[in-house]
Every structure is written in C-alpha cells, then in structure tokens.
Design a protein around this motif. Structure first.
Motif, mmCIF file in Angstrom:
data_model
loop_
_atom_site.group_PDB
_atom_site.id
_atom_site.type_symbol
_atom_site.label_atom_id
_atom_site.label_comp_id
_atom_site.label_asym_id
_atom_site.label_seq_id
_atom_site.Cartn_x
_atom_site.Cartn_y
_atom_site.Cartn_z
ATOM 1 N N PRO A 183 0.807 -1.234 0.000
ATOM 2 C CA PRO A 183 0.000 0.000 0.000
ATOM 3 C C PRO A 183 0.841 1.286 0.000
ATOM 4 C CG PRO A 183 -0.897 -1.576 1.562
ATOM 5 C CD PRO A 183 0.399 -2.154 1.067
ATOM 6 N N ILE A 228 -0.463 6.662 10.052
ATOM 7 C CA ILE A 228 -1.533 6.189 10.934
ATOM 8 C C ILE A 228 -1.533 4.678 10.839
ATOM 9 C CG2 ILE A 228 -4.034 6.118 11.235
ATOM 10 C CD1 ILE A 228 -4.082 9.024 10.206
ATOM 11 N N SER A 229 -1.478 3.991 11.991
ATOM 12 C CA SER A 229 -1.246 2.551 11.944
ATOM 13 C C SER A 229 -2.392 1.848 11.222
ATOM 14 C CB SER A 229 -1.029 1.981 13.338
ATOM 15 O OG SER A 229 -2.247 1.911 14.022
ATOM 16 N N SER A 230 -2.046 0.729 10.635
ATOM 17 C CA SER A 230 -2.982 -0.008 9.790
ATOM 18 C C SER A 230 -2.606 -1.488 9.792
ATOM 19 C CB SER A 230 -2.936 0.592 8.383
ATOM 20 O OG SER A 230 -3.785 -0.105 7.516
ATOM 21 N N ALA A 231 -3.403 -2.290 9.098
ATOM 22 C CA ALA A 231 -3.219 -3.736 9.137
ATOM 23 C C ALA A 231 -1.901 -4.182 8.501
ATOM 24 C CB ALA A 231 -4.382 -4.410 8.411
ATOM 25 N N VAL A 232 -1.327 -5.238 9.039
ATOM 26 C CA VAL A 232 -0.212 -5.931 8.398
ATOM 27 C C VAL A 232 -0.539 -7.428 8.361
ATOM 28 C CG1 VAL A 232 1.576 -4.248 8.962
ATOM 29 C CG2 VAL A 232 1.049 -6.067 10.590
ATOM 30 N N THR A 254 -1.011 -7.826 14.134
ATOM 31 C CA THR A 254 -2.016 -7.594 13.092
ATOM 32 C C THR A 254 -2.034 -6.157 12.584
ATOM 33 O OG1 THR A 254 -3.619 -7.161 14.826
ATOM 34 C CG2 THR A 254 -3.534 -9.397 13.945
ATOM 35 N N THR A 255 -1.413 -5.241 13.334
ATOM 36 C CA THR A 255 -1.344 -3.851 12.873
ATOM 37 C C THR A 255 0.079 -3.343 13.056
ATOM 38 O OG1 THR A 255 -1.936 -2.950 15.037
ATOM 39 C CG2 THR A 255 -3.743 -3.345 13.496
ATOM 40 N N ARG A 260 4.220 0.054 4.520
ATOM 41 C CA ARG A 260 4.196 -1.300 3.957
ATOM 42 C C ARG A 260 4.559 -1.181 2.479
ATOM 43 N NH1 ARG A 260 -1.878 -1.363 5.858
ATOM 44 N NH2 ARG A 260 -1.523 0.706 4.979
ATOM 45 N N LYS B 7 -7.215 -0.470 -2.631
ATOM 46 C CA LYS B 7 -5.832 -0.695 -3.053
ATOM 47 C C LYS B 7 -5.482 -2.172 -2.919
ATOM 48 C CE LYS B 7 -3.180 3.409 -1.999
ATOM 49 N NZ LYS B 7 -1.937 3.794 -1.343
ATOM 50 N N PRO B 8 -4.715 -2.709 -3.868
ATOM 51 C CA PRO B 8 -4.252 -4.091 -3.691
ATOM 52 C C PRO B 8 -3.247 -4.167 -2.554
ATOM 53 C CG PRO B 8 -3.239 -3.109 -5.639
ATOM 54 C CD PRO B 8 -4.224 -2.107 -5.112
ATOM 55 N N PHE B 9 -3.251 -5.270 -1.822
ATOM 56 C CA PHE B 9 -2.335 -5.498 -0.697
ATOM 57 C C PHE B 9 -1.799 -6.919 -0.876
ATOM 58 C CE2 PHE B 9 -2.172 -4.833 4.251
ATOM 59 C CZ PHE B 9 -0.818 -5.127 4.236
ATOM 60 N N LEU B 15 -7.099 -3.398 0.524
ATOM 61 C CA LEU B 15 -7.563 -2.535 1.595
ATOM 62 C C LEU B 15 -8.445 -1.446 1.036
ATOM 63 C CD1 LEU B 15 -5.905 0.359 2.119
ATOM 64 C CD2 LEU B 15 -4.185 -1.174 2.989
ATOM 65 N N ILE B 49 -9.316 -7.026 8.858
ATOM 66 C CA ILE B 49 -8.710 -6.234 9.924
ATOM 67 C C ILE B 49 -9.167 -4.782 9.762
ATOM 68 C CG2 ILE B 49 -6.580 -5.523 11.097
ATOM 69 C CD1 ILE B 49 -5.179 -7.941 9.896
ATOM 70 N N SER B 51 -9.117 -1.044 10.757
ATOM 71 C CA SER B 51 -8.144 -0.216 11.442
ATOM 72 C C SER B 51 -8.605 1.238 11.422
ATOM 73 C CB SER B 51 -6.771 -0.410 10.810
ATOM 74 O OG SER B 51 -5.786 0.198 11.609
ATOM 75 N N ASN B 52 -7.685 2.158 11.702
ATOM 76 C CA ASN B 52 -8.087 3.553 11.904
ATOM 77 C C ASN B 52 -8.875 4.138 10.736
ATOM 78 O OD1 ASN B 52 -6.857 4.226 14.542
ATOM 79 N ND2 ASN B 52 -5.007 3.565 13.483
ATOM 80 N N ASP B 54 -8.922 2.427 7.546
ATOM 81 C CA ASP B 54 -9.071 1.461 6.457
ATOM 82 C C ASP B 54 -9.500 0.089 6.953
ATOM 83 O OD1 ASP B 54 -6.701 0.335 7.501
ATOM 84 O OD2 ASP B 54 -5.481 1.601 6.201
ATOM 85 N N THR B 56 -8.910 -3.880 5.912
ATOM 86 C CA THR B 56 -8.145 -4.814 5.093
ATOM 87 C C THR B 56 -8.901 -6.129 5.019
ATOM 88 O OG1 THR B 56 -6.045 -3.767 5.635
ATOM 89 C CG2 THR B 56 -5.958 -6.060 4.911
ATOM 90 N N GLY B 134 -4.989 -4.261 18.156
ATOM 91 C CA GLY B 134 -3.740 -4.786 17.617
ATOM 92 C C GLY B 134 -2.687 -4.772 18.691
#
Lengths: 297, 240
Positions: A183, A228-232, A254-255, A260, B7-9, B15, B49, B51-52, B54, B56, B134
């Motif tokens: 992303p 801003i933290s997001s999924a991993v 998970t975040t 990334r 967006k592709p992830f 996401l 998942i 998140s803030n 977005d 996923t 998380g």
C-alpha cells in the motif's frame, strides 16, 4: 484399530512447536494468524499419514527433538532436510513410516532449510485456543512449545495401511522471492527500488517467526511523515525509519505503523519460511517466473 | 463528502481506505463497513482487519481485483450514504489513577504542564471509540484524546508494563490486556480484565465500541480486583 499412542519427549530440540494452519478469523481483535511457517510442508506431512490437512504437526527448527514411543505410531516428516533415525536407523522424508512400540525416534540437525514438520497419525490431544493448537503464548497454548519430559497423546481413529511416498522438486532457496507492491510502495525512490532488486539481503540472526529483519538497510534520502497505523499480514514488507526492511511472518502482529512498501507473493511464503537466520535472499518483481510447485492447500 | 479507494495489498488481500482526517466519523465508517461485510461475506474471504482509516480484507486464495472492486463499490457507497451514528457496545471502565498504579502520572503532569487532577479529569472528559485492535490480543486503540493530553510515546519503552495499565500516547489511549513491554505513558490501572483467553469470547472490547473511563479510589481498585479473582464481580456494572 489401535488405541492411543504416547510420545515421551526425551530432548525437545532447539525450538519445537505444535503448529497447524493457524487461527484465521480473530485478527480484528489483534490475534496473530500464526500456524506453520511452511504450510504446504505441514499439510503434506499430514496427508502422508492420512490426517486432515489442518491437523497439528510438530514444527522442528534447526535441531530436532528425540522421542520415545510408548505405542506403535505412524509418522511422516517433510520440509527442511533433517537427519532422522528410528532406533538408530536413518529414515527417509516424504513418506509414511510405521514404527513399533518402544521405538526411539530421533531427529538431528536440519541440513537444508530451517524447519521440518513431523506428522503423527491420529487425533492429537492438544489444548486449542480460538480453534487452533498453534503456539501463541504461555497463557493461551501452554503445551504447544515442546519441553523435555512432556508427553504427547494422540488417539488413533483412522489407521491407513500405506500411503504413496512422494518426490518433490528440490527446494531452491537461492531463487528470488517475488515482491508485490504494498500500500505504501509509492514512498520508495527509484534508487531504493533498484536497491531492492540489486541487493543480496541477509536475514538477521534476531529474526524469528514474527518477522525477518534484513541487512543491509536501504539508503534513506527521505523522512516519512508518521503513518496512521494499519493492518499488516504475513508477507508484508515494512520499511523502518533507519531503512531496514522487515518481512513479517506467521506470528506477526495484526497492525503496524511502518510503511508497507511491499508484500511477498503468497506462493513464495512457505519457501521464505525455510530461510534460516543468517541466510541470504534476493527479491524480484513478480514478472520473474514462479517456481514449479505442487500445491495441496 | 469523504472519498475512498480500494488498493491491492499483495496477491490475496486488498484494503479499502477512506480519506482523512482521522476522526470518529471516518473510523465509524470502517466498523460499519466491516459489520456489513461480515453479514454478507464475499466469496473466499478469510479474515478482515478494521483499522483507523481502512479495512483490510484477506482472502484464502489469490484474488482478481476488478470483479471484487465491482462487488464492493455499491456496498461502500451504501455505508457512506447511510451512516449509523452510534455503533458498538457502551462500556464504563473503572480506573484507579493513584500514582502507585499510574506509574508515569507525575512525570507526565510536569511534562504536559497540567496538574495531576486536571490530567485525570481530562482523561475522563469524554467517551472514547475503539478505533482498532492490535499490538496484543485484546489491546484496543481508543481515541481520540483531547489535544491537551497528546504526547509522543516514551523515548525508552518499559520492559514490563503491568496488566490492566491504562496508558496514553499520541492521539490514543489504551489498556494493556496482559503484562508486556510497552512505550506508552501509564496514567492508571483498571482492575477489570479486558482479555481472558479462557472466556468463550476472550475480548471485552470490539472494534467500534464506546468506552468511558471512571476514576475509582485505590481501596475500590483492590475491592474490584478481589471480586474479579473470586468471580463475584458484576460484569453488568460495566454496561450500565
């Protein structure tokens, strides 16, 4: 019909964990996916003994364990090439073995790759958390980190007589890993992208099932504004402010808050799980031809 | 009107991101969309998942983005057009801000130039939303903090933050679900466990929940901790 079998752990090995295919489904609550680092090999081991693909296996890391079998057992092992002996006699990977009661099953060093998988036929009596027996923590899966003196109980309910040994294409860890744009890929400069393809990376010795830290760092000409933290996900490639790449693996959180920049292609993750700390790897854009694979998942 | 993009992830995930800034409404969109997708899941969806800013979505096989994008567009627009103003459970969480438990309270009071009393009052001055979960199973990122409480993470993380510690960093506050290393400033502790692996549902919070902190004395902290231990704690008191 055979009754339950029990294996007594005489030596636990360097890091031997109960793993299955993980606990997908609770990631919204911060639970890592977990599960075998080389899922195809784990599933294959189970197939060879007639277990369901997602049954527990033992993930044996770099130096394997030693067991005493209380009863007869049907086993198979796969994945990284490991020294293996039944009562001192070498036994082969990727096929079923029927071992009589009182056998001593000993694994030695992993000679190639990093992780080998031992399947044992039957229903494993393991404590599950959120549907999986995969190692997570001392409080949630206390028995999944194998220790000396532990007894593994497996009740056999569906014996099969024989399975077909399989031959697998040679595992080629020198083959590059396919890197897909993540992303935040656009944060990379063209020079950094070129560095990705041109560098032979070393997996830092501190790397583990949560993630692989790669050396050397990318040259950093830019400072990122905090994200801003997001999924991993397992396979996500993060770039830290110092320029270090971290490839997240099965036990990753998970975040995360690092950009990334990429994702390792999901078909290459099992092979990545076989790269050991201190090992080297290269990454390439996805146009590079994939390796021939035999998928069973 | 906010805009969004898909967006592709990697080859198995995508996401859905809503444009900033980060606030309650933008984050609520994420939870509402996730709830809507769970009700009518997409084919081969493995897990999600939120998140803030977005959501996923991870699939259990490689995905072809255009057809999924097409399926999602209408549902995303629908959620944007029909926002739900209140979302999730409402919980009242007792917190003891005694410096014996709020290990960084005094230091933070100096740093933020707020009296400890003022700092504590500000922390309880509003309900917080679970923006995401998380870091550890059951760790809820609660936001957004009043401006006066916003402070960067500690320069050096603590190696062992006690379970139940209530802490703040940047725009968010949270409760450590178990003892762990941590880099947030600890201002108090709750005697109520927010995570227990033995519960059928191990998590007190879910993404999107609303959480109000309420100050309690040290004696009440000990009393509630005792009740939790001997299983006489009235969990319904959190939902009043």
């Amino acid at each position: 019909m055979r009754k339950s079998t029990q294996l007594i752990v005489q030596k636990p090995g360097l890091l031997t964990l109960i793993q299955d295919l993980g606990r997908a489904g609770n990631q919204a609550f911060g639970v890592p996916v977990g599960g075998a680092m080389d899922r195809q090999s784990a599933a294959l081991a189970n197939t060879l003994v007639g277990n369901p693909l997602d049954a527990p296996v033992l993930e044996m890391t770099l130096l394997g364990p030693t067991f005493l079998l209380q009863e007869a057992a049907t086993i198979a092992f796969t994945g990284g090439t490991i020294e293996a002996f039944a009562d001192g006699v070498p036994i082969a990977p990727n096929q079923m073995h029927q071992l009589p009661a009182e056998s001593k099953l000993r694994f030695g060093r992993v000679l190639k790759g990093c992780r080998s998988y031992l399947a044992i036929q039957g229903d494993w009596q393991v404590q599950k958390w959120l549907g999986s027996g995969s190692w997570h923590s001392k409080t949630t899966t206390p028995d999944s980190w194998i220790r000396k003196g532990q007894i593994l109980s497996i009740s056999s309910s569906y014996p099969i007589e024989q399975s077909i040994p399989i031959s697998l294409p040679e595992m080629d860890l020198n083959y590059p890993f396919r890197f897909l744009e993540g992303p935040e890929y656009q944060l990379l400069t063209p020079q950094q992208v070129q560095q990705l393809w041109d560098t032979e990376f070393t997996v830092d010795p501190v790397s583990n099932r949560m993630g692989y830290r790669l050396s050397p760092n990318l040259t950093m000409d830019q400072v990122f504004t905090p994200m801003i933290s997001s999924a991993v996900l397992p396979g996500t490639v993060q770039l830290t402010p110092s320029g270090q790449l971290i490839v997240l693996m099965a036990d990753a959180q998970t975040t995360g808050g690092y950009p990334r920049i990429g994702v390792i292609h999901s078909e290459d993750l099992d092979r990545l799980g076989q790269v050991r700390p201190g090992g080297v790897l290269r990454i390439q854009p996805p146009k590079v031809l994939p390796l021939q694979r035999k998928d069973i998942l | 009107m906010r805009s969004w993009q898909i967006k592709p992830f990697g080859d198995r995930a995508l996401l859905i991101r809503i444009s900033g800034p980060l606030n309650l409404e933008a984050n609520q969109f994420v939870h509402q969309l996730w709830a809507e997708i769970q009700q009518l899941p997409l084919e081969n969806l493995h897990y999600g998942i939120p998140s803030n800013l977005d959501l996923t979505l991870v699939f259990n096989r490689p995905i072809d983005l255009p057809p999924i994008r097409q399926q999602l567009e209408q549902r995303i627009q629908n959620v944007l057009d029909h926002p739900i103003s209140t979302f999730g459970k409402r919980l009242r969480i007792p917190v003891c801000y005694d410096p014996r438990l709020g290990l960084d309270l005094m230091e933070l009071s100096t740093r933020l130039q707020l009296s400890p009393d003022r700092l504590i009052k500000l922390h309880q001055s509003q309900a917080y939303q679970v923006f995401s979960m998380g870091f550890l199973p059951g760790f809820a990122y609660l936001g957004l903090l009043p401006d006066a409480l916003q402070v960067p993470r500690k320069a050096a993380p603590r190696s062992n933050v006690p379970k139940g510690s209530v802490a703040i960093a940047a725009q968010q506050t949270g409760i450590y679900p178990q003892a762990s290393p941590g880099g947030w400033h600890i201002i108090g502790q709750t005697p109520v466990p927010v995570f227990n692996p033995e519960w059928h549902d191990p998590f007190l919070f879910a993404p999107g929940d609303q959480v109000q902190f309420e100050a309690i004395e040290f004696s009440s902290f000990l009393e509630i901790a005792k009740q939790v231990e001997i299983s006489t704690f009235k969990w319904s008191s959190l939902y009043a």
